[in-house]
Design a protein around this motif. Structure first.
Motif, PDB file in Angstrom:
ATOM      1  N   ASP A 180       0.817  -1.215   0.000  1.00 12.29           N
ATOM      2  CA  ASP A 180       0.000   0.000   0.000  1.00 12.29           C
ATOM      3  C   ASP A 180       0.853   1.269   0.000  1.00 12.29           C
ATOM      4  O   ASP A 180       0.343   2.377   0.188  1.00 12.29           O
ATOM      5  CB  ASP A 180      -0.978  -0.002   1.181  1.00 12.29           C
ATOM      6  CG  ASP A 180      -0.257  -0.010   2.518  1.00 12.29           C
ATOM      7  OD1 ASP A 180       1.000  -0.046   2.536  1.00 12.29           O
ATOM      8  OD2 ASP A 180      -0.945   0.021   3.569  1.00 12.29           O
ATOM      9  N   GLY A 181       2.171   1.110  -0.186  1.00 11.47           N
ATOM     10  CA  GLY A 181       3.004   2.284  -0.432  1.00 11.47           C
ATOM     11  C   GLY A 181       3.852   2.783   0.708  1.00 11.47           C
ATOM     12  O   GLY A 181       4.524   3.803   0.568  1.00 11.47           O
ATOM     13  N   PHE A 241      10.010   1.549  -6.794  1.00  7.56           N
ATOM     14  CA  PHE A 241       9.103   0.967  -5.801  1.00  7.56           C
ATOM     15  C   PHE A 241       7.650   1.212  -6.206  1.00  7.56           C
ATOM     16  O   PHE A 241       6.804   0.307  -6.154  1.00  7.56           O
ATOM     17  CB  PHE A 241       9.397   1.562  -4.423  1.00  7.56           C
ATOM     18  CG  PHE A 241       8.525   1.028  -3.329  1.00  7.56           C
ATOM     19  CD1 PHE A 241       8.705  -0.264  -2.852  1.00  7.56           C
ATOM     20  CD2 PHE A 241       7.514   1.808  -2.787  1.00  7.56           C
ATOM     21  CE1 PHE A 241       7.886  -0.769  -1.842  1.00  7.56           C
ATOM     22  CE2 PHE A 241       6.692   1.312  -1.782  1.00  7.56           C
ATOM     23  CZ  PHE A 241       6.875   0.025  -1.305  1.00  7.56           C
ATOM     24  N   ALA A 242       7.361   2.452  -6.634  1.00  8.63           N
ATOM     25  CA  ALA A 242       5.997   2.786  -7.046  1.00  8.63           C
ATOM     26  C   ALA A 242       5.570   1.933  -8.238  1.00  8.63           C
ATOM     27  O   ALA A 242       4.437   1.452  -8.305  1.00  8.63           O
ATOM     28  CB  ALA A 242       5.912   4.275  -7.389  1.00  8.63           C
ATOM     29  N   ALA A 243       6.503   1.768  -9.193  1.00  6.94           N
ATOM     30  CA  ALA A 243       6.175   0.961 -10.368  1.00  6.94           C
ATOM     31  C   ALA A 243       5.899  -0.484  -9.979  1.00  6.94           C
ATOM     32  O   ALA A 243       4.988  -1.128 -10.519  1.00  6.94           O
ATOM     33  CB  ALA A 243       7.328   1.045 -11.381  1.00  6.94           C
ATOM     34  N   GLU A 244       6.667  -0.984  -9.027  1.00 15.44           N
ATOM     35  CA  GLU A 244       6.518  -2.384  -8.624  1.00 15.44           C
ATOM     36  C   GLU A 244       5.157  -2.659  -7.971  1.00 15.44           C
ATOM     37  O   GLU A 244       4.569  -3.720  -8.166  1.00 15.44           O
ATOM     38  CB  GLU A 244       7.649  -2.766  -7.664  1.00 15.44           C
ATOM     39  CG  GLU A 244       7.724  -4.225  -7.314  1.00 15.44           C
ATOM     40  CD  GLU A 244       8.083  -5.106  -8.518  1.00 15.44           C
ATOM     41  OE1 GLU A 244       8.696  -4.581  -9.466  1.00 15.44           O
ATOM     42  OE2 GLU A 244       7.732  -6.308  -8.507  1.00 15.44           O
ATOM     43  N   ILE A 245       4.673  -1.670  -7.196  1.00 12.77           N
ATOM     44  CA  ILE A 245       3.387  -1.889  -6.519  1.00 12.77           C
ATOM     45  C   ILE A 245       2.226  -1.306  -7.322  1.00 12.77           C
ATOM     46  O   ILE A 245       1.083  -1.341  -6.867  1.00 12.77           O
ATOM     47  CB  ILE A 245       3.387  -1.282  -5.095  1.00 12.77           C
ATOM     48  CG1 ILE A 245       3.555   0.232  -5.146  1.00 12.77           C
ATOM     49  CG2 ILE A 245       4.465  -1.935  -4.242  1.00 12.77           C
ATOM     50  CD1 ILE A 245       3.410   0.911  -3.784  1.00 12.77           C
ATOM     51  N   PRO A 287       3.670   7.482  -8.629  1.00 18.26           N
ATOM     52  CA  PRO A 287       4.919   7.842  -7.937  1.00 18.26           C
ATOM     53  C   PRO A 287       4.797   9.079  -7.063  1.00 18.26           C
ATOM     54  O   PRO A 287       5.489   9.175  -6.033  1.00 18.26           O
ATOM     55  CB  PRO A 287       5.906   8.052  -9.091  1.00 18.26           C
ATOM     56  CG  PRO A 287       5.064   8.239 -10.314  1.00 18.26           C
ATOM     57  CD  PRO A 287       3.815   7.467 -10.084  1.00 18.26           C
ATOM     58  N   ALA A 288       3.937  10.008  -7.438  1.00 17.65           N
ATOM     59  CA  ALA A 288       3.768  11.204  -6.601  1.00 17.65           C
ATOM     60  C   ALA A 288       3.097  10.843  -5.283  1.00 17.65           C
ATOM     61  O   ALA A 288       3.456  11.361  -4.212  1.00 17.65           O
ATOM     62  CB  ALA A 288       2.952  12.255  -7.354  1.00 17.65           C
ATOM     63  N   GLU A 289       2.134   9.951  -5.340  1.00 19.63           N
ATOM     64  CA  GLU A 289       1.421   9.561  -4.122  1.00 19.63           C
ATOM     65  C   GLU A 289       2.305   8.738  -3.196  1.00 19.63           C
ATOM     66  O   GLU A 289       2.213   8.850  -1.970  1.00 19.63           O
ATOM     67  CB  GLU A 289       0.152   8.795  -4.486  1.00 19.63           C
ATOM     68  CG  GLU A 289      -0.907   9.676  -5.117  1.00 19.63           C
ATOM     69  CD  GLU A 289      -1.186  10.922  -4.283  1.00 19.63           C
ATOM     70  OE1 GLU A 289      -1.421  10.786  -3.075  1.00 19.63           O
ATOM     71  OE2 GLU A 289      -1.145  12.030  -4.841  1.00 19.63           O
ATOM     72  N   VAL A 290       3.144   7.888  -3.764  1.00 15.52           N
ATOM     73  CA  VAL A 290       4.083   7.132  -2.919  1.00 15.52           C
ATOM     74  C   VAL A 290       5.021   8.092  -2.198  1.00 15.52           C
ATOM     75  O   VAL A 290       5.323   7.934  -1.013  1.00 15.52           O
ATOM     76  CB  VAL A 290       4.870   6.122  -3.770  1.00 15.52           C
ATOM     77  CG1 VAL A 290       6.011   5.510  -2.955  1.00 15.52           C
ATOM     78  CG2 VAL A 290       3.943   5.027  -4.274  1.00 15.52           C
ATOM     79  N   ARG A 291       5.470   9.100  -2.920  1.00 18.36           N
ATOM     80  CA  ARG A 291       6.335  10.093  -2.278  1.00 18.36           C
ATOM     81  C   ARG A 291       5.586  10.782  -1.131  1.00 18.36           C
ATOM     82  O   ARG A 291       6.099  10.914  -0.017  1.00 18.36           O
ATOM     83  CB  ARG A 291       6.806  11.112  -3.317  1.00 18.36           C
ATOM     84  CG  ARG A 291       7.902  10.576  -4.230  1.00 18.36           C
ATOM     85  CD  ARG A 291       8.233  11.564  -5.345  1.00 18.36           C
ATOM     86  NE  ARG A 291       9.461  11.187  -6.027  1.00 18.36           N
ATOM     87  CZ  ARG A 291       9.544  10.277  -7.000  1.00 18.36           C
ATOM     88  NH1 ARG A 291       8.440   9.645  -7.388  1.00 18.36           N
ATOM     89  NH2 ARG A 291      10.691   9.984  -7.561  1.00 18.36           N
ATOM     90  N   ARG A 292       4.399  11.292  -1.454  1.00 14.97           N
ATOM     91  CA  ARG A 292       3.638  12.017  -0.434  1.00 14.97           C
ATOM     92  C   ARG A 292       3.447  11.174   0.828  1.00 14.97           C
ATOM     93  O   ARG A 292       3.545  11.659   1.947  1.00 14.97           O
ATOM     94  CB  ARG A 292       2.279  12.416  -0.999  1.00 14.97           C
ATOM     95  CG  ARG A 292       1.486  13.359  -0.082  1.00 14.97           C
ATOM     96  CD  ARG A 292       0.018  13.388  -0.477  1.00 14.97           C
ATOM     97  NE  ARG A 292      -0.158  13.626  -1.893  1.00 14.97           N
ATOM     98  CZ  ARG A 292      -0.084  14.814  -2.465  1.00 14.97           C
ATOM     99  NH1 ARG A 292       0.177  15.858  -1.734  1.00 14.97           N
ATOM    100  NH2 ARG A 292      -0.264  14.937  -3.767  1.00 14.97           N
ATOM    101  N   LYS A 293       3.211   9.901   0.635  1.00 18.34           N
ATOM    102  CA  LYS A 293       2.922   9.008   1.767  1.00 18.34           C
ATOM    103  C   LYS A 293       4.119   8.846   2.702  1.00 18.34           C
ATOM    104  O   LYS A 293       3.954   8.542   3.887  1.00 18.34           O
ATOM    105  CB  LYS A 293       2.504   7.639   1.217  1.00 18.34           C
ATOM    106  CG  LYS A 293       1.786   6.760   2.206  1.00 18.34           C
ATOM    107  CD  LYS A 293       1.047   5.647   1.479  1.00 18.34           C
ATOM    108  CE  LYS A 293       0.037   4.991   2.392  1.00 18.34           C
ATOM    109  NZ  LYS A 293      -0.832   4.062   1.688  1.00 18.34           N
TER     110      LYS A 293
END
Length: 752
Positions: free
Chosen positions: A291-292, A368-372, A376-382
């Protein structure tokens, strides 16, 4: 109304736009001999013999010198932990270790006589195996310095902690190249030396005159009072322009011949022998939940330090320091080692170790974002450090002073129209045309004023004329110091900027200094001017109080017209001119002060790059670049924007085009600007700069550094955008520069 924060035009520009700058090569120096260096064509070889007998008989040739003639020992790296045996002599002695290393110097009456004479010097080399690849250098049995027993210069390696990725549902690994680049200042290096009465005067294109002076004092064993270094106008440095062995050799030649001597390198010499930058091989591993949430990040760096490790061997320390980036990751492990190779020595280059850290963590986030399968912006924000967490202690042991990383990301996404860009990307992918859209996002944090002494000297004085002079130990070379320092002094003194002279870059006129690098100047030198100006006003109030027969506490400075008076009775006043004359006669009134900020600062930001990639040719074009660069309080937005523009352009250059390459034998294949693709305005869009200011509590100005921010944020965003444009075709990663050949190759590999 305060002048600070306003778009004040640069005071420096009328000169550069009319009569032009006066650079090292422009200086008149009567009777000077011209120095031409004989440089090694071999990457690694023993020097069997040097025959200059024929050359010395040529017209105009005054002398030819080799290392055996120069009684100066190896020049120390100046940094702790670097083996002394890896130090470098002014000219190569016995062994050459990279193509371009100087092995002899020819002195001629006329400049044009030098090239032919240097080519006629016969050097017999016995080639040795060359070590070019830093990974191979780690285990190679060929050692550049056999007495050291390995090629390892500095070792910050740490084993991966046991169970490091426990609990991670996904772990992604990737080896990446942060390629070697050349600084390419428009003004190449230039040095001139003159000895008079036992005192050396050296004119040097440098970012740090006082540091160069210290180097010369050590090399020649002189008293500091017998060395003067002057930096004329300097046409770009980008971290690379410090003192070099060639500079010491020129100074020695002037003393040996009892005549002034001068040298200006050619562009090819600059590409071969001016310190290069970056040059890291990085292995990243990042793990987290589907979930990131990122739980663990491992960075391993092998730094190519080049033939004579110095600051290049220190860079991975900075990379380790900044490994976490803007993220709150529970487990961080960073390991690094620097090795010597038969290549041009690596030096500082815009960002110096920090861009490498950002590039690594940002690519890791993308992978990592691509794998899940997440944005990518949301993974960063999280995973960003929370805004209420500052001052924030990182897992690598440093304290970020202030920040609002989520807001920087939001501003960048909003300004770019991120959602609409994703819709357009989806439409193009569905249509399947040749021009695909890529969107890259990066966030970054860097350390500024973090190398050594954080303070700087300033002297502020007011003369009986009522005009002021500011002496600074910082070293302007294009940043706009004269404008900014005048603004800071004018703000406190109430003296118009045009009546304030800024004096720098001469070690006889300024007692001490650190210089300009590492985005340190405003928060060290500017702070010193600010504080010295306040102190000067306090001293002047005491003098004015005596003149007005009043208590100093009752005297105030009217900064609008620059007059001292008793509060409430402005009709009776004293001007700065009167106070200065009363205080010190013709010498006026002055304050000398050294700033001492408690710590470095940590600027941050977020960038969004938009590229268009032709999937048939591999050509990538940067269409848009949106940048949020928060460097604390901005004194002059015009100057800050100039720094951001230059930084983004240099970052884009590394992402898209620039790379220094060698063949397997250590021969450079990018030794001029025909082979080395330096970026120009034609390859760049107009940058979209979004303002944001989060003051630092570290200094009274609230200012952080801005000189390197654009470079650090732009490179990973653009690399990410190119990969993003073709990720739906099966491309996962492309090393920089993401040039057409690499893009095309990646596409072909993905299709097979």
């Amino acid at each position: 109304m305060s002048i600070l924060g306003n778009r004040v035009l640069r005071r420096e520009d009328p000169k550069f736009l009319t009569t032009g700058g006066v650079y090292g090569d422009d200086l008149p120096l009567d009777g000077a001999l011209w120095v031409t260096f004989v440089r090694s064509p071999e990457a690694h070889a023993r020097i069997v013999s040097i025959d200059s007998s024929e050359v010395k008989a040529r017209p105009g040739v005054v002398a030819v010198y080799t290392a055996d003639d120069i009684p100066i020992g190896p020049l120390p790296a100046g940094l702790p932990g670097i083996p002394e045996v890896m130090a470098r002599t002014p000219l190569a002695k016995d062994v050459v270790r990279f193509v371009g290393e100087p092995v002899a110097m020819v002195l001629t009456e006329e400049r044009y006589q030098g090239e032919d004479a240097a080519e006629a010097v016969l050097v017999d080399y016995d080639p040795l195996p060359a070590v070019i690849d830093p990974i191979r250098a780690l285990e190679s049995e060929v050692h550049l310095f056999p007495e050291h027993g390995s090629n390892v210069a500095t070792d910050f390696r740490e084993p991966l902690p046991e169970g490091f990725f426990d609990g991670c549902e996904v772990v992604v690994r990737q080896r990446m190249l942060n390629q070697r680049v050349a600084p390419c200042p428009l003004e190449v290096r230039s040095t001139a030396a003159d000895w008079s009465g036992g005192k050396l005067t050296l004119w040097l294109s440098t970012q740090a005159p006082h540091g160069a002076k210290d180097g010369l004092v050590g090399a020649f064993g002189l008293d500091a009072s017998n060395v003067r270094v002057i930096a004329p106008d300097v046409g770009g440095g980008f971290g690379a322009k410090m003192i070099y062995p060639e500079d010491v050799a020129v100074a020695w030649a002037a003393r040996e011949t009892n005549r002034p001597a001068r040298w200006t390198e050619t562009r090819s010499e600059s590409m071969l022998a001016l310190g290069h930058g970056r040059a890291q091989v990085q292995d990243i591993a990042i793990g987290g939940t589907r979930d990131g949430n990122v739980l663990a990040y491992r960075l391993e760096v092998v730094q190519d330090a080049g033939a004579y490790p110095a600051i290049g061997a220190f860079l991975p320390f900075l990379t380790r320091m900044m490994a976490p980036g803007t993220y709150s990751i529970p487990k961080i492990s960073a390991s690094a080692v620097a090795v010597a190779t038969n290549t041009t020595p690596i030096g500082a280059y815009r960002g110096a170790g920090r861009p490498e850290a950002t590039a690594a963590i940002e690519r890791a986030m993308d992978l990592f974002a691509a794998e899940i399968g997440a944005d990518p912006a949301e993974v960063r924000r999280k995973n960003l450090v929370a805004t209420d967490a500052f001052p924030y202690s990182t897992a690598t042991g440093f304290v970020y002073d202030s920040g609002d990383y989520a807001r920087a990301l939001d501003l960048a996404l909003e300004a770019s129209g991120y959602e609409k860009l994703r819709e357009e990307q989806k439409r193009r992918r569905s249509a399947g045309g040749p021009l695909q859209l890529g969107i890259g996002v990066s966030t970054y944090v860097e350390i500024t004023n973090g190398a050594g002494d954080t303070g700087e000297l300033a002297v502020v004085e007011v003369l009986p004329s009522g005009k002021a002079r500011v002496f600074t130990g910082s070293s302007p070379h294009g940043q706009g110091h004269v404008t900014a320092w005048s603004m800071l002094a004018s703000e406190q003194l109430g003296i118009p900027m045009e009546d304030i002279e800024v004096i720098a870059n001469d070690t006889d006129l300024v007692a001490s200094g650190i210089g300009t690098f590492g985005s340190r100047s405003l928060q060290s030198g500017g702070l010193a001017v600010h504080e010295a100006s306040i102190q000067l006003v306090d001293e002047a109030r005491k003098v004015a109080a005596t003149m007005l027969e009043a208590n100093p506490d009752d005297v105030t400075l009217d900064r609008v017209d620059g007059r001292f008076h008793v509060a409430g009775t402005p009709a009776v006043s004293k001007t700065w001119a009167e106070v200065a004359k009363e205080s010190g006669g013709e010498s006026g009134i002055r304050v000398e002060h050294r700033s001492a900020p408690a710590s470095p600062t940590f600027p941050f930001g977020a960038h969004v790059a938009v590229v268009e990639v032709d999937v048939e040719t591999g050509r990538a074009r940067l269409d848009r670049h949106v940048a949020v660069d928060d460097a604390g309080t901005i004194i002059n937005p015009l100057l800050a924007e100039g720094q951001r523009h230059g930084g983004i352009a240099q970052g884009a250059a590394q992402a898209l085009m620039e790379e220094v390459r060698y063949d397997d034998d250590g021969n450079p294949v990018t030794a001029n600007l025909a082979d080395y693709a330096m970026i120009s305005a034609a390859e760049l869009p107009s940058f979209e700069l979004v303002p944001m200011e989060t003051p630092t509590p570290v200094n009274a100005l609230g200012a952080k550094g801005i000189g390197e921010s654009g470079t650090i944020g732009s490179t990973p965003a653009i690399q990410s955008a190119v990969v993003d444009a073709i990720s739906h075709l099966g491309v996962r990663h492309i090393d920089m520069p993401v040039a057409p050949d690499r893009i095309w190759t990646a596409l072909q590999q993905a299709r097979t």
